[in-house]
Design an enzyme around this catalytic site. Structure first.
Site, PDB file in Angstrom:
ATOM      1  N   LYS B  78      14.460  32.920  41.281  1.00 10.92           N
ATOM      2  CA  LYS B  78      14.332  34.113  40.434  1.00 10.92           C
ATOM      3  C   LYS B  78      15.034  35.269  41.141  1.00 10.92           C
ATOM      4  O   LYS B  78      14.926  35.404  42.372  1.00 10.92           O
ATOM      5  CB  LYS B  78      12.840  34.422  40.239  1.00 10.92           C
ATOM      6  CG  LYS B  78      12.540  35.554  39.264  1.00 10.92           C
ATOM      7  CD  LYS B  78      11.030  35.743  39.086  1.00 10.92           C
ATOM      8  CE  LYS B  78      10.689  36.833  38.089  1.00 10.92           C
ATOM      9  NZ  LYS B  78       9.230  37.008  37.919  1.00 10.92           N
ATOM     10  N   SER B 153       7.544  37.012  33.158  1.00 15.93           N
ATOM     11  CA  SER B 153       8.865  37.539  33.446  1.00 15.93           C
ATOM     12  C   SER B 153       9.826  36.502  34.031  1.00 15.93           C
ATOM     13  O   SER B 153      11.030  36.709  33.999  1.00 15.93           O
ATOM     14  CB  SER B 153       8.749  38.711  34.418  1.00 15.93           C
ATOM     15  OG  SER B 153       8.244  38.265  35.668  1.00 15.93           O
ATOM     16  N   SER B 177       3.390  35.664  35.133  1.00 21.22           N
ATOM     17  CA  SER B 177       4.842  35.521  35.029  1.00 21.22           C
ATOM     18  C   SER B 177       5.398  34.163  35.430  1.00 21.22           C
ATOM     19  O   SER B 177       6.572  33.899  35.200  1.00 21.22           O
ATOM     20  CB  SER B 177       5.537  36.613  35.850  1.00 21.22           C
ATOM     21  OG  SER B 177       5.488  37.830  35.154  1.00 21.22           O
TER      22      SER B 177
END
Lengths: 476, 485
Positions: B78, B153, B177
């Site tokens: 990420k 997210s 997330s």
């Protein structure tokens, strides 16, 4: 109207740790801009602070030395505000739960002991420094100082004059330096002070509106700024105006304080506990360990000097104002066993030499042993006090021992009675008129004879012996 | 099956037997990326060159017999995890050009374990969002239905695994997330205990809630990843020096006699009927597997979202203060003075959702409001933690739906932040309590969208989560589907 002055001080002292409070960077002053930085202290994304335990221990020392209670648990909080010298946009400080609270130190006010309360002592990180280019519309940021550990020492509003405030500051400064946790250098900013000051009519219980003074970088300036501000507030009140709560900056050149920001413009720092750091737990064992390692503090040393060495309180005060000086003094006394003579020589000649060159006792070319030897040589009668004055100056200039100087200059005192009698006899013979006058009652002429003997012996005669012999021989 | 479709443990076997090389695996993954990335948009930045260089090195090591747990395994990161020398943007314009001079601890650990990195995945800006729509680099699409969001997210990390654009990936979970996009994309995602995986180098959103965790294709891979990621880090003060067990040994163990708590507060109106049906079926499978489901109560559940939306923005408002245009990242041009530089940089650099949360957080911490908001929220947080402590007296793990609904349409909730916030309603409590949670697939809707089940356990009981998740995975026999990209 008579006014009472109310002063409280906030002192920021830089801790003498090798590394910064939340990273491993050096705390050294100077260095090329941004050379003592890393991702942690310049606040890069994703980095995290790790507390330097030494800072807690240094702060604990100050807390114990100022009679504070150390909290069993304390925490760091974030103080949020924007400024280019604050790379994270917040300063890690302490707020709701400081390290230590409820302390005091004692001041001597007109011969009486007065306690000044210490509200709290907390730890925090320093900010960086901005440099403005005078020729270009540009500012540069140096983050070397960012993350250097500080403690903030907040006093109660217990001081009632600028003299008390200055005295309090000197005592705090002295303790910090004694503890070897702060170098105390005010010019480099290792010891900084903000002052809160207000006035109120004598006898009134409520405090008047206070102003906060900043930017005073010496003891003298703190005192000057306070005095200016007190006069300013008195003038306002006496002329029916009101004091506004605000922050004011001291302008050294102008000798005045100027408004920086009002209460309405004051920052809302939005303090909250720093989630990146865990609470600091201080148990009794840790406190005891720090307590055990505390050095003798100035006040205790002063009392011990008066009691053990039988020197005046004034001397003890001067000698203990600097720990290194006190150590030097004790070393000299140990070697010559003459506390008062040692105090006189150090406070007189030695400190005069040092002051002339703005040097500290650490840089003194006269070793404690040399000074002790010289004092012993006087005591033993090898040299006179007058000769010693000359010798000590040479010792300071050359760093040589008194023995070497005496030998090189042939300065040994004449204590041989036979030699002196010979010299006196010839002087008496050469001055029959004066002799007659002396014997006729003009006793003042005794000094004339002493002078003649000293002249003849080039000042090397032992004065006591000359006195004794002259008295006898002039009497006939 | 193609190499990019395989799991870590399947590829490991092939590497050990010498039947495939790291380079072949990497080639397979990048050919898959070439085929689907344009439609899915999992990545912000590819690390193709670095990946092939690392694969070549891995192959040398394999020849020497030096094979580590992740040797030759292509992993996606990420873009909130700092990578030395590789831009790390956090999905934001303000950091679009930020190149960290350091690696996050997890990057170091993965590298040490032999992994190679495919690229940096897309995410909601500063991890603020539940749909990966707030990224400055544009939205990521759900591989199961390209009209739908992948969750967020960590949407890019979830889709990269779901679409076989990597073998496993790293995400971060502040309020769900990892678990929420894992559920919506049909993969396994774990949020470890707070303090279990180092946060050093994870760009902070809400420091007391953030935690790094893995996305994988199955539960065993999750255990393999956790073996690498977990552990004490002296660079993080909130890291906990608790021993790390071999998580892999929990996979395959049965759950005979376990008590599984079913919190009544998580089965309320608003939950999608198909999600509810899938969860009921899951409960049945768990009972058939030897688990005993018991009704429990987590009485402060209704306050989780409100508490979270005070604490997380408050911390974020402070964490994001460093993006001021002074030192790195975006600096607005044509500014009059310092204040103007701050204002313009932050106005241009942050998106609407980030600004909204900075404002909420700033307000919650302001003088006069602190007690009513931040302090109160901290107190409620303590009550939420206590709810769980009470629950562990009655059960070993807790079972809930991961999300109230399957993936929603792109744009559907962007104008309604409150609806968006409610998609994390079942995941937020674990972050507030600091406990670990896992989400894994438990079925599909009639429209073919994945549904996820969440298991929660007490602090540092990730092993229990691996155990129940793997038992469920084995016994549920959910059909293996792949998104029809």
């Amino acid at each position: 109207m008579e006014f009472e002055i109310v002063i409280g001080l906030e002192v920021h002292a830089q801790m003498l740790t090798e590394t910064k409070i939340f990273c491993g960077c050096s705390t050294k002053f100077g260095g090329a801009p941004n050379s003592h930085t890393c991702p942690v202290c310049i606040g890069m994304p994703g980095v995290l602070p790790v507390l330097n335990k030494k800072v807690v221990e240094f702060a604990m020392k100050m807390a114990l030395a100022t009679n504070c209670e150390i909290n069993k648990s304390c925490e760091f909080a974030r103080k949020n505000y924007f400024y280019p010298d604050l790379p994270k946009g917040y300063q890690i400080s302490q707020y709701a739960y400081p390290l230590a609270e409820h302390g005091h130190i004692s001041l001597d006010v007109n011969g009486e002991q007065k306690k000044i309360g210490i509200t709290r002592i907390h730890m925090e990180e320093d900010a960086g420094k901005l440099m403005h280019d005078e020729h270009n519309p540009a500012s540069y940021v140096d983050l070397n100082r960012t993350g250097v550990p500080l403690i903030e020492i907040v006093s109660e509003p217990d001081m009632r004059s600028s003299d008390e405030a200055a005295d309090y500051l000197r005592r705090l400064h002295e303790i910090l330096v004694y503890l070897e946790i702060c170098d105390g250098n005010m010019e480099e900013g290792s010891f900084r002070c903000d002052a809160n000051v207000s006035i109120r009519p004598m006898g009134q219980k409520e405090f008047g509106t206070r102003t906060e003074l900043k930017n005073m970088n010496s003891f003298r300036n703190v005192q000057r700024a306070l005095e200016y501000e007190i006069k300013r507030q008195q003038y306002l009140v006496e002329n029916g105006e009101t004091v506004i709560q605000e922050t004011r900056l001291w302008d050294d050149a102008q000798g005045a304080t100027n408004s920086m920001r009002s209460k309405e413009e004051a920052h809302d720092y939005r303090y909250f506990p720093d989630p990146d750091l865990v609470p600091i737990l201080v148990d009794d064992a840790w406190v005891e360990k720090i307590k055990k390692d505390l050095p003798e503090l100035p006040l205790a040393k002063r009392e011990r000097f008066v009691n053990d060495y039988q020197i005046p309180a004034y001397d003890a005060g001067v000698l203990t104002a600097d720990k290194a000086l006190a150590n030097y003094y004790e070393e000299v006394v140990k070697l010559c066993s003459q506390p008062k003579a040692a105090s006189n020589w150090i406070m007189g000649d030695v400190m005069r030499f040092l002051n002339e060159e703005k040097k500290s006792i650490r840089e003194c070319p006269i070793t404690a042993k040399s000074l002790a030897d010289m004092i012993r040589l006087i005591e033993e009668g090898t040299i006179s006090g007058k000769m010693a004055k000359e010798i000590v100056e040479d010792m300071y200039k050359t760093g040589k021992s008194p023995q070497t100087i005496i030998e090189e200059k042939g300065l040994v005192q004449i204590t041989d009675e036979g030699e002196l009698i010979k010299s006196i006899t010839s002087i008496i013979e050469a001055n029959p008129g004066q002799l007659a006058d002396y014997r006729g009652g003009k006793e003042k002429l005794f000094g004339f004879f002493v002078g003649q003997v000293m002249k003849a012996t080039k000042g090397k005669a032992n004065p006591q012996l000359v006195n004794d012999l002259l008295k006898k021989m002039l009497a006939g | 099956m193609e190499l990019h479709q395989l799991t870590i443990h399947e590829l490991q076997e092939k590497i050990r037997s010498g039947s495939v090389s790291a380079t072949q695996i990497t080639e397979s993954v990048f050919s898959r990326i070439d085929a689907v990335e344009e439609r899915v948009h999992s990545y912000i930045r590819m690390m193709k060159e670095e990946a092939f260089a690392a694969a070549a090195k891995a192959d040398e090591n394999i020849k020497k017999g030096d094979i580590k747990p992740l040797t030759g395994i292509p992993i996606a990161l990420k873009d909130i995890v700092c990578t030395k020398g590789i831009a790390t943007t956090c999905g934001s314009h303000i950091l679009h050009n930020f190149v960290p001079p350091y690696n996050a601890t997890v990057v170091e650990k993965l590298t040490d374990a032999g992994a190679l990195f495919v690229g940096k995945t897309n995410m909601d800006e500063f991890a603020m969002g539940s749909s990966t729509e707030t990224s400055w680099f544009g939205p990521t699409r759900n591989p199961w239905d390209l009209e739908r969001i992948p969750g967020g997210s960590s949407g890019g990390s979830a889709t990269a695994v779901a679409a076989d654009e990597c073998i496993a990936s790293i995400g971060s979970d502040t309020g769900g997330s990892i678990r929420q996009p894992a559920a919506l994309c049909g993969v396994v995602g774990m949020k470890p205990t707070y303090g279990r995986v180092s946060r050093f180098g994870l760009i902070a959103f809400a420091s007391s809630l953030d935690q790094i965790g893995p996305f994988t294709k199955d539960v065993e891979d999750c255990a393999i990843m956790m073996n690498v990621l977990a552990g004490y880090d002296p660079k993080e003060s909130t890291s906990v020096p608790t021993e790390v067990p071999d998580y892999r040994q929990f996979a395959g163990r049965d759950i005979q006699g376990w008590k599984i708590g079913i919190p009544k507060e998580y089965f309320v109106e608003g939950i999608d009927p198909e999600v509810n049906a899938a969860i009921q079926k899951t409960i049945a499978v768990i009972e058939q597997s030897g688990g005993q489901c018991v009704d429990i109560s987590l009485p402060h559940t209704q306050y989780c979202v409100a508490t979270y939306y005070i604490i997380a923005p408050a911390e974020a408002s402070s964490n994001l203060a460093r993006y001021d245009g002074v030192k790195y990242g975006l600096r607005a041009a044509d500014v009059r003075d310092l204040l103007d530089m701050y204002k313009k940089t932050r106005m241009q650099g942050f998106g609407a959702e980030v600004k909204r949360r900075i404002m909420i957080g700033t307000y919650a911490l302001s003088a006069g409001y602190y007690d009513a908001y931040y302090k109160k929220a901290s107190q409620v947080r303590a009550l939420i933690k206590r709810d769980f402590e009470e629950a562990w007296k009655k059960c070993d793990v807790i079972l809930t739906p991961t999300t109230p609904t399957p993936a929603f349409k792109i744009g559907e909730k962007t104008d309604d932040p409150l609806q968006m916030y409610l998609s994390d309603i079942f995941t937020i409590s674990a972050n507030l309590a600091g406990i670990p949670g896992i989400s894994l697939p438990c079925g599909f809707t009639s429209g073919g969208l994945p549904i996820g089940v969440q298991f929660l356990a007490s602090h540092f009981e990730e092993g229990k989560l691996i155990q129940i998740a793997s038992a469920y995975e084995k016994n549920a026999k959910i059909e293996k589907r792949r998104p029809a990209l």
